[in-house]
Design a protein around this motif. Structure first.
Motif, PDB file in Angstrom:
ATOM      1  N   GLY B  13     -62.419 -15.474   7.355  1.00  0.00           N
ATOM      2  CA  GLY B  13     -62.399 -16.887   6.994  1.00  0.00           C
ATOM      3  C   GLY B  13     -62.846 -17.719   8.181  1.00  0.00           C
ATOM      4  O   GLY B  13     -63.066 -17.213   9.281  1.00  0.00           O
ATOM      5  N   VAL B  14     -62.988 -18.999   7.913  1.00  0.00           N
ATOM      6  CA  VAL B  14     -63.552 -19.868   8.937  1.00  0.00           C
ATOM      7  C   VAL B  14     -62.597 -20.026  10.107  1.00  0.00           C
ATOM      8  O   VAL B  14     -61.390 -20.096   9.950  1.00  0.00           O
ATOM      9  N   THR B  15     -63.134 -20.073  11.280  1.00  0.00           N
ATOM     10  CA  THR B  15     -62.293 -20.269  12.448  1.00  0.00           C
ATOM     11  C   THR B  15     -62.743 -21.459  13.282  1.00  0.00           C
ATOM     12  O   THR B  15     -61.991 -21.990  14.043  1.00  0.00           O
ATOM     13  N   ARG B  16     -63.998 -21.838  13.184  1.00  0.00           N
ATOM     14  CA  ARG B  16     -64.451 -22.995  13.952  1.00  0.00           C
ATOM     15  C   ARG B  16     -65.527 -23.720  13.160  1.00  0.00           C
ATOM     16  O   ARG B  16     -66.134 -23.131  12.271  1.00  0.00           O
ATOM     17  N   PHE B  17     -65.728 -24.952  13.491  1.00  0.00           N
ATOM     18  CA  PHE B  17     -66.599 -25.782  12.665  1.00  0.00           C
ATOM     19  C   PHE B  17     -68.056 -25.345  12.752  1.00  0.00           C
ATOM     20  O   PHE B  17     -68.628 -25.230  13.828  1.00  0.00           O
ATOM     21  N   ASN B  66     -55.472 -18.463   2.903  1.00  0.00           N
ATOM     22  CA  ASN B  66     -55.026 -18.576   4.289  1.00  0.00           C
ATOM     23  C   ASN B  66     -53.726 -17.830   4.555  1.00  0.00           C
ATOM     24  O   ASN B  66     -53.541 -17.282   5.636  1.00  0.00           O
ATOM     25  N   SER B  67     -52.821 -17.819   3.563  1.00  0.00           N
ATOM     26  CA  SER B  67     -51.510 -17.213   3.818  1.00  0.00           C
ATOM     27  C   SER B  67     -51.468 -15.740   3.428  1.00  0.00           C
ATOM     28  O   SER B  67     -50.643 -14.994   3.930  1.00  0.00           O
ATOM     29  N   GLY B  68     -52.360 -15.332   2.502  1.00  0.00           N
ATOM     30  CA  GLY B  68     -52.308 -13.959   2.014  1.00  0.00           C
ATOM     31  C   GLY B  68     -51.173 -13.731   1.023  1.00  0.00           C
ATOM     32  O   GLY B  68     -50.940 -12.611   0.592  1.00  0.00           O
ATOM     33  N   TYR B 195     -61.710 -27.310   3.661  1.00  0.00           N
ATOM     34  CA  TYR B 195     -62.421 -26.757   4.813  1.00  0.00           C
ATOM     35  C   TYR B 195     -61.702 -27.090   6.114  1.00  0.00           C
ATOM     36  O   TYR B 195     -61.474 -26.226   6.957  1.00  0.00           O
ATOM     37  N   PHE B 196     -61.320 -28.361   6.267  1.00  0.00           N
ATOM     38  CA  PHE B 196     -60.710 -28.746   7.540  1.00  0.00           C
ATOM     39  C   PHE B 196     -59.291 -28.194   7.686  1.00  0.00           C
ATOM     40  O   PHE B 196     -58.864 -27.894   8.802  1.00  0.00           O
ATOM     41  N   PHE B 197     -58.569 -28.020   6.588  1.00  0.00           N
ATOM     42  CA  PHE B 197     -57.278 -27.340   6.689  1.00  0.00           C
ATOM     43  C   PHE B 197     -57.491 -25.889   7.118  1.00  0.00           C
ATOM     44  O   PHE B 197     -56.721 -25.348   7.894  1.00  0.00           O
ATOM     45  N   GLY B 198     -58.558 -25.273   6.593  1.00  0.00           N
ATOM     46  CA  GLY B 198     -58.830 -23.881   6.941  1.00  0.00           C
ATOM     47  C   GLY B 198     -59.142 -23.688   8.410  1.00  0.00           C
ATOM     48  O   GLY B 198     -58.656 -22.753   9.030  1.00  0.00           O
ATOM     49  N   ILE B 199     -59.947 -24.575   8.990  1.00  0.00           N
ATOM     50  CA  ILE B 199     -60.335 -24.362  10.392  1.00  0.00           C
ATOM     51  C   ILE B 199     -59.363 -25.025  11.363  1.00  0.00           C
ATOM     52  O   ILE B 199     -59.527 -24.912  12.569  1.00  0.00           O
ATOM     53  N   SER B 200     -58.356 -25.720  10.836  1.00  0.00           N
ATOM     54  CA  SER B 200     -57.411 -26.388  11.736  1.00  0.00           C
ATOM     55  C   SER B 200     -56.610 -25.346  12.523  1.00  0.00           C
ATOM     56  O   SER B 200     -56.583 -24.165  12.178  1.00  0.00           O
ATOM     57  N   ARG B 201     -55.928 -25.835  13.568  1.00  0.00           N
ATOM     58  CA  ARG B 201     -55.102 -24.938  14.377  1.00  0.00           C
ATOM     59  C   ARG B 201     -54.043 -24.265  13.496  1.00  0.00           C
ATOM     60  O   ARG B 201     -53.758 -23.083  13.608  1.00  0.00           O
ATOM     61  N   GLY B 203     -54.221 -23.756  10.234  1.00  0.00           N
ATOM     62  CA  GLY B 203     -54.869 -22.809   9.335  1.00  0.00           C
ATOM     63  C   GLY B 203     -55.081 -21.475  10.029  1.00  0.00           C
ATOM     64  O   GLY B 203     -54.840 -20.406   9.467  1.00  0.00           O
ATOM     65  N   ARG B 204     -55.526 -21.572  11.273  1.00  0.00           N
ATOM     66  CA  ARG B 204     -55.762 -20.371  12.065  1.00  0.00           C
ATOM     67  C   ARG B 204     -54.456 -19.626  12.294  1.00  0.00           C
ATOM     68  O   ARG B 204     -54.381 -18.407  12.192  1.00  0.00           O
ATOM     69  N   LEU B 205     -53.410 -20.383  12.584  1.00  0.00           N
ATOM     70  CA  LEU B 205     -52.098 -19.757  12.803  1.00  0.00           C
ATOM     71  C   LEU B 205     -51.603 -19.083  11.532  1.00  0.00           C
ATOM     72  O   LEU B 205     -51.039 -17.986  11.590  1.00  0.00           O
ATOM     73  N   LEU B 206     -51.820 -19.744  10.391  1.00  0.00           N
ATOM     74  CA  LEU B 206     -51.349 -19.171   9.134  1.00  0.00           C
ATOM     75  C   LEU B 206     -52.075 -17.855   8.858  1.00  0.00           C
ATOM     76  O   LEU B 206     -51.463 -16.884   8.414  1.00  0.00           O
ATOM     77  N   ARG B 207     -53.390 -17.832   9.125  1.00  0.00           N
ATOM     78  CA  ARG B 207     -54.114 -16.572   8.935  1.00  0.00           C
ATOM     79  C   ARG B 207     -53.631 -15.531   9.946  1.00  0.00           C
ATOM     80  O   ARG B 207     -53.607 -14.340   9.659  1.00  0.00           O
ATOM     81  N   ALA B 208     -53.250 -15.990  11.135  1.00  0.00           N
ATOM     82  CA  ALA B 208     -52.702 -15.056  12.123  1.00  0.00           C
ATOM     83  C   ALA B 208     -51.405 -14.429  11.603  1.00  0.00           C
ATOM     84  O   ALA B 208     -51.179 -13.235  11.780  1.00  0.00           O
TER      85      ALA B 208
END
Lengths: 241, 368
Positions: B13-17, B66-68, B195-201, B203-208
């Protein structure tokens, strides 16, 4: 007052108890090792301290307050950071992005950029790879990234679970060399290791664990005495604490 | 790009703009919408409905992707949004005549479509937040079952409680969108938000947390907080989808947002690829297109002298079969979970990036 004071800690997974008597004292800025054979409960001990394994009894005092039973994400914010076994870096993100994830555990969000700059100064190899994908780094570089990412939260106590796992001897020397540098900055460290000699040469004290108990505490002088280590490690002779 | 030899903790998934990851889907959605809606009035109606479904798929993507965590319950929030916006905009006279059991203040209120959409989103998000506080303590199978239970509870409440809606009846005379443009604008806004929720900090943490929950928690990420946040955002977007659907159909019932709706939108997400926004767009377009072709075939088509007629229900069977095939051979969906990417558009920026990296290497005077 000790930075960390743990007594009579017990923990396990469901009905299986793994840790029967975990105890440790860590002074500010001290480097303490934990060694022991496979299945001795070393990782469970660290997990219980970091909050990822729920202790069933015992006490954990960090800076004078009890942290037993608190959530991992809260414990990080109190200043106790864990680098889990197997590094757990996010391979698709760049080095800088991995470091930024570490900022989550900071209490005050000001000085975030400064924290990243300071940490990358400690690990020059990360500075030169900052825009690279973390998955393309070598094993040793990834381990350094994992340690750096934990340091970004500016912990008072850093816990490493088998940092030498899967690394070649020369790379292990690099990683352990960094530990002393971190210690010089005033951060206390607990390192769990299978390679007893390696950790005993840098730690001020090393606990020997066996079958869920801390069986002995060895000083750096003891490390030169092969028989003492062997006795503690394999359980021959008297346990000494 | 990831090295296959190393233990992999990929954050798909997206990680940066990247501008094209955002603009690509927007351009495709606008182009396809205008192309299809230009064909005929019935195609325009179809396009509007598909856009409401796309917004629902995007709502699923922002949470599930994002959360799986699989949720079967998001349609409950679409139900809330559809009812809210339908009741707020339908003429007072109709409500008085048809919905005699309705709560009086709801009978008296009447507003335009746009303010009612805002209220629908807020009500849906609030509902998602409150239920999320409990549901987001669960994961895996338990979360799937509990969210499904939420859907059934919501359906029973809306189907039977006449104080807050038409009950088992149809709520008629909901004002319709005048053009397809309103739906396009709303969809584009949702794409940007997702999109912006996905690449936000966060969003990244949630995918982590999805890839390695322990590692993420050791970094200080609270799985529960992050999931509740994204569940709430997803609930608000689902409510918008329900409201768009109500203003598209001109009527609303509880059964519009039940099993068929849930299954279709989840199939769209999984067929397209749950972990990317682009996957949500592709899945919606594909399933809608396949569905329309089959619908025509169900009605009977003559090729020269051969007449082809598919039995009724063939549509559902083919989409279900497509889902099975995708799950077996391409579990990450037809997009592989990747975002919109045209390599030739990237060449310039990639070259600039490489030269930047080399420069920093030179500055540090360290061999990489």
């Amino acid at each position: 007052m000790s930075l960390l004071s743990v007594r009579g800690l017990q923990a396990g997974y469901g009905k299986v108890q793994v840790l029967f008597n975990g105890h440790i004292e860590v002074e500010p800025g001290e480097l303490v090792g934990i060694v022991g054979p496979n299945g001795a409960g070393k990782s469970t001990f660290l997990g219980a301290l970091a909050g990822s394994v729920r202790p069933s009894s015992g006490s954990i005092e960090f800076q004078g307050t009890s942290i037993r039973g608190r959530k991992p994400e809260d414990i990080v914010r109190l200043g106790l950071a864990l680098v889990p076994e197997g590094r757990a870096i996010f391979t698709d993100l760049t080095v800088t992005e991995n470091l930024r994830l570490g900022l989550t555990g900071r209490r005050d969000k000001s000085g975030s950029a400064k924290a990243i700059a300071e940490v990358t100064e400690l690990f020059p190899v990360l500075a030169s790879h900052r825009g690279h994908q973390a998955g393309l780094l070598s094993g040793g570089q990834q381990q350094q990234l994992a340690i750096a990412r934990a340091l970004v939260s500016e912990p008072k106590l850093l816990m490493l679970d088998e940092p030498s796992l899967g690394l070649s001897p020369t790379v292990i020397q690099d990683v352990f060399g960094v530990l002393n540098k971190i210690q010089e900055l005033g951060t206390a460290i607990i390192v769990v290791e299978q390679r007893a000699h390696l950790i005993m040469s840098v730690a001020s004290r090393t606990l020997v664990m066996r079958e869920g108990h801390v069986r002995a505490t060895l000083t750096r002088e003891d490390a030169r005495d092969e028989t003492k280590l062997a006795a503690a490690y394999f359980g021959t002779g008297e346990d000494r604490e | 790009m990831s090295n296959g030899l190393l233990p992999s903790r990929q954050l798909i998934g997206v990680t940066r703009f990247h501008w094209q990851q955002l603009l690509g889907p927007i351009v495709v959605v606008i182009a396809v919408s205008y192309l299809t809606s230009g064909v005929s009035a019935s195609f325009s109606y179809l396009t509007e409905g598909a856009l409401a479904l796309l917004v629902m798929v995007l709502s699923l993507q922002v949470f599930i992707g994002n959360s799986g965590v699989l949720s079967f319950g998001q349609a409950a929030f679409a139900m809330v949004g559809g009812f809210a916006s339908g009741l707020l905009t339908a003429p007072v006279k109709i409500k008085e005549n048809v919905l005699d059991g309705l709560w009086e203040p709801l009978k008296a209120v009447n507003m335009g479509i746009w303010p009612s959409l805002v209220i629908a989103v807020l009500v849906g998000a609030l509902f998602a937040f409150v239920t999320g506080l409990l549901l987001m303590r669960l994961s895996g199978l338990a979360a799937g079952i509990a969210t499904f239970a939420l859907l059934m509870v919501a359906d029973n409440v809306f189907f039977n409680w006449k104080l807050i809606g038409p009950g088992p009846q149809v709520m008629p005379q909901v004002p319709k969108f005048a053009f397809v443009d309103e739906s396009i604008v709303l969809t584009v806004i949702v794409i940007i938000v997702v999109y912006f929720f996905g690449i936000s900090r966060r969003g990244r943490l949630l995918r982590a947390t999805r890839e390695d929950a322990l590692a993420a928690r050791a970094l200080g990420a609270s799985v529960w907080h992050l999931r509740v946040l994204f569940f709430t955002v997803s609930g608000g977007i689902a409510a918008l989808s329900g409201a768009m659907y109500a203003h598209h159909a001109g009527a609303v019932t509880a059964r519009d947002f039940y099993l068929g709706f849930t299954f279709t939108t989840l199939a769209m997400l999984i067929i397209g690829g749950a972990s990317s926004l682009w996957g949500a767009v592709v899945g919606t377009i594909l399933v809608t297109a396949i569905g329309q072709v089959l619908l025509v075939l169900e009605g009977g088509v003559t090729f020269g002298s051969v007449e082809v007629t598919l039995p009724n229900g063939a549509r559902g069977l083919v989409i279900a079969a497509a889902l099975v095939v995708i799950l077996i051979w391409r579990p990450k969906g037809v997009t592989g979970g990747k975002e919109f990417n045209l390599p030739f558009l990237n060449r310039k920026s990639a070259a600039a990036h490489d030269s930047h990296v080399q420069r920093t290497d030179a500055n540090m005077n360290i061999k990489p």
